[in-house]
Design an enzyme around this catalytic site. Structure first.
Site, PDB file in Angstrom:
ATOM      1  N   PRO A  30       0.849  -1.191   0.000  1.00 23.99           N
ATOM      2  CA  PRO A  30       0.000   0.000   0.000  1.00 23.99           C
ATOM      3  C   PRO A  30       0.885   1.241   0.000  1.00 23.99           C
ATOM      4  O   PRO A  30       1.818   1.337   0.798  1.00 23.99           O
ATOM      5  CB  PRO A  30      -0.784  -0.115   1.313  1.00 23.99           C
ATOM      6  CG  PRO A  30      -0.056  -1.110   2.146  1.00 23.99           C
ATOM      7  CD  PRO A  30       0.736  -1.976   1.226  1.00 23.99           C
ATOM      8  N   MET A  31       0.614   2.170  -0.889  1.00 26.53           N
ATOM      9  CA  MET A  31       1.381   3.423  -0.922  1.00 26.53           C
ATOM     10  C   MET A  31       0.395   4.567  -1.127  1.00 26.53           C
ATOM     11  O   MET A  31      -0.280   4.660  -2.160  1.00 26.53           O
ATOM     12  CB  MET A  31       2.420   3.401  -2.042  1.00 26.53           C
ATOM     13  CG  MET A  31       3.600   2.481  -1.741  1.00 26.53           C
ATOM     14  SD  MET A  31       4.909   2.573  -2.968  1.00 26.53           S
ATOM     15  CE  MET A  31       4.279   1.494  -4.244  1.00 26.53           C
ATOM     16  N   CYS A 128       3.438   3.692  10.060  1.00 25.04           N
ATOM     17  CA  CYS A 128       3.635   5.077   9.598  1.00 25.04           C
ATOM     18  C   CYS A 128       4.612   5.821  10.512  1.00 25.04           C
ATOM     19  O   CYS A 128       4.403   5.876  11.720  1.00 25.04           O
ATOM     20  CB  CYS A 128       2.288   5.800   9.549  1.00 25.04           C
ATOM     21  SG  CYS A 128       2.455   7.528   9.033  1.00 25.04           S
ATOM     22  N   GLY A 255       7.168  -2.248  -2.728  1.00 25.52           N
ATOM     23  CA  GLY A 255       6.733  -0.862  -2.766  1.00 25.52           C
ATOM     24  C   GLY A 255       7.464  -0.051  -3.818  1.00 25.52           C
ATOM     25  O   GLY A 255       7.168  -0.129  -5.011  1.00 25.52           O
TER      26      GLY A 255
HETATM   27  C1  LIG Z   1       4.819   7.035  -1.451  1.00 24.73           C
HETATM   28  C2  LIG Z   1       4.707   5.999  -0.379  1.00 24.73           C
HETATM   29  C3  LIG Z   1       3.530   5.867   0.332  1.00 24.73           C
HETATM   30  C4  LIG Z   1       3.398   4.887   1.306  1.00 24.73           C
HETATM   31  N1  LIG Z   1       2.202   4.730   1.934  1.00 24.73           N
HETATM   32  C5  LIG Z   1       2.030   3.677   2.793  1.00 24.73           C
HETATM   33  C6  LIG Z   1       0.762   3.378   3.351  1.00 24.73           C
HETATM   34  O1  LIG Z   1      -0.223   4.077   3.128  1.00 24.73           O
HETATM   35  N2  LIG Z   1       0.666   2.309   4.182  1.00 24.73           N
HETATM   36  C7  LIG Z   1       1.747   1.536   4.492  1.00 24.73           C
HETATM   37  O2  LIG Z   1       1.608   0.555   5.249  1.00 24.73           O
HETATM   38  N3  LIG Z   1       2.953   1.792   3.970  1.00 24.73           N
HETATM   39  C8  LIG Z   1       3.113   2.820   3.129  1.00 24.73           C
HETATM   40  N4  LIG Z   1       4.329   3.047   2.549  1.00 24.73           N
HETATM   41  C9  LIG Z   1       5.422   2.124   2.867  1.00 24.73           C
HETATM   42  C10 LIG Z   1       5.446   0.974   1.867  1.00 24.73           C
HETATM   43  O3  LIG Z   1       4.268   0.229   1.907  1.00 24.73           O
HETATM   44  C11 LIG Z   1       6.642   0.041   2.160  1.00 24.73           C
HETATM   45  O4  LIG Z   1       6.469  -0.500   3.442  1.00 24.73           O
HETATM   46  C12 LIG Z   1       7.965   0.779   2.124  1.00 24.73           C
HETATM   47  O5  LIG Z   1       8.044   1.631   0.995  1.00 24.73           O
HETATM   48  C13 LIG Z   1       9.132  -0.217   2.106  1.00 24.73           C
HETATM   49  O6  LIG Z   1       9.042  -1.066   1.012  1.00 24.73           O
HETATM   50  P1  LIG Z   1       9.911  -0.828  -0.337  1.00 24.73           P
HETATM   51  O7  LIG Z   1      11.353  -0.808   0.064  1.00 24.73           O
HETATM   52  O8  LIG Z   1       9.547  -1.990  -1.212  1.00 24.73           O
HETATM   53  O9  LIG Z   1       9.496   0.486  -0.859  1.00 24.73           O
HETATM   54  C14 LIG Z   1       4.496   4.047   1.608  1.00 24.73           C
HETATM   55  C15 LIG Z   1       5.679   4.202   0.910  1.00 24.73           C
HETATM   56  C16 LIG Z   1       5.812   5.168  -0.076  1.00 24.73           C
HETATM   57  C17 LIG Z   1       7.101   5.275  -0.818  1.00 24.73           C
END
Ligand SMILES: Cc1cc2nc3c(=O)[nH]c(=O)nc-3n(C[C@H](O)[C@H](O)[C@H](O)COP(=O)(O)O)c2cc1C
Length: 397
Positions: A30-31, A128, A255
């Site tokens: 989720p992002m 968060c 993500g």
């Molecule tokens: C733009 C953005 C928005 C995000 N929004 C959420 C969110 O709403 N809920 C959540 O659990 N994590 C959120 N994250 C964190 C991602 O879900 C993920 O845990 C984090 O980016 C690490 O994974 P990655 O290295 O694959 O990016 C967000 C990350 C980014 C970059």
């Protein structure tokens, strides 16, 4: 451009979240502001079985989680929240991330998601790191209050259970290195009946800096019996296989690696199916993906808003390509599909994919900072008090 990759062998047992089979065991993270219906559709189209490079055809797919909504927003029918609960007709398995600090509201919100939105999966966000949220004891600060976390998880699981909807928890390692919560949160999630726990292997203090601590994912796998989903720093499909081989996790959550690269889900499907990866897209193929993304955004948000929303994706799509500064600048002002088309036509369709970008971090990086917490937050781990302000201003994980 052809690719050959050396892949670690991964014994991927089927990933099951309650009745939901996730195959390949890949979840779109989720992002906030990104994983709306348009982006989920784009990623799902890439990762869908039936694609030439997806050899698994069990009729199931990965899981593509909606942007986070708050329990209060849903229960009180806040329009912004309702606007986020939009799904593509092809999204036969709706997955939503929910956040809240009050067990009663979370239960009610879960029930609404099950009865009115027909969701198949609910993920709960306690990762968060944003100061205005942790300062009120929300987000990644909340698991420190283990009784409150348990109450929230139990209430949500109980509310979703009659509908057969699995609930998962997504969290970070903890507040900082001295205040880790993930192992205890894993146990609590298991005891509360959660179907899995996803770990973004950073502390809140790290924000997005440094590298994710995959060893912590392995530790969590040892500590709980429910499936663990590993998250953090999967930039290429091979990283997912490496993470699973190294940690024993049951699946991965992806993500930032897919920002401007929805075809990562095609690569992931191929990698898990032990198929060769598809050739990397040329700039012309990337432009086609950009067009499709903008069209989907326009479909769900209207043309002008959709195009404005698309602007933030442009730098991600063009990262490493030679597209000139002036063109990039014009793309950053796009407000109609026609204008976008004119600008995309100026890109060199034959330009090959910039190989130097492979494996590179993208999206947010941030820097470490002290986590803002309510006064004396760390003193009593069993305190059940709720600050409803912890639900306001949340923006991701
Ligand atoms: C733009 C953005 C928005 C995000 N929004 C959420 C969110 O709403 N809920 C959540 O659990 N994590 C959120 N994250 C964190 C991602 O879900 C993920 O845990 C984090 O980016 C690490 O994974 P990655 O290295 O694959 O990016 C967000 C990350 C980014 C970059």
């Amino acid at each position: 451009m052809e690719r050959t990759l050396s892949l670690p062998a991964v014994e991927a047992a089927e990933l099951r979240l309650g009745q939901v089979v996730v195959d390949p065991p890949v979840v779109l993270a989720p992002m906030a502001g990104v994983t709306n219906a348009a982006f989920r559709t784009l990623c799902r189209e890439q990762g869908a079985p039936g694609d030439a490079h997806s050899v698994r055809s069990s009729g199931t797919t990965g899981l593509y989680v909606c942007e986070m909504i708050t329990s209060r927003g849903l229960v009180e029918r806040d329009q912004t929240t309702l606007d986020m609960l939009v799904f593509d007709p092809g999204e036969t398995r709706r997955s939503v991330q929910l956040y809240g600090v009050d067990p009663a509201y979370m239960a009610r919100a879960a029930e609404i998601l099950c009865t009115e939105y027909g969701v198949a999966h609910i993920d709960l966000n306690f990762g968060c790191p944003v100061p205005k949220v942790t300062r009120k004891g929300g987000g990644a600060a909340l698991p420190w209050k283990r009784r409150l976390l348990r109450a929230i998880l139990e209430a949500t699981v109980k509310a979703a259970a009659p509908y057969g909807v699995p609930v998962t928890l997504k969290t970070r390692k903890g507040i900082d290195d001295d205040h880790l919560t993930f192992l205890e949160a894993g146990r609590i999630a298991q005891e509360a009946g959660c179907a899995a726990i996803a770990l973004h292997a950073r502390t809140a203090a790290q924000h997005y800096s440094g590298t994710a601590d995959w060893d912590a994912i392995g530790e969590l796998v040892e500590h709980v019996d429910i499936p663990v989903l590993g998250n953090g720093d999967i930039w290429e499909a091979t990283d997912a296989l490496h993470m699973m081989a190294k940690t024993g996790c049951a699946g991965v959550v992806v993500g930032r690696g897919c920002l401007g690269r929805p075809w990562l889900f095609r690569d992931l499907a191929a990698a898990f199916g032990a198929a060769p990866p598809a050739p990397l897209p040329t700039l012309g193929e990337v432009a086609a993906m950009m067009r499709r993304h903008a069209e989907l955004l326009a479909r769900y948000m209207g043309e002008e808003r959709g195009c404005k929303e698309f602007r933030k994706h442009i730098a991600w799509y063009l990262k490493g390509f030679a597209a000139g500064g002036e063109l990039r600048q014009s793309l950053g002002l796009v407000d109609s599909l026609g204008f976008l088309e004119t600008l995309l036509a100026r890109l060199d369709p034959a330009e090959p994919y910039p190989m130097a970008e492979l494996g590179n971090p993208r999206g947010r990086q941030g820097s470490p900072r002290r986590v803002a917490l309510p006064d004396r937050w760390l003193d009593d781990r069993d305190d059940l008090r709720i600050d409803t302000g912890a639900e306001l201003g949340i923006s991701g994980g």
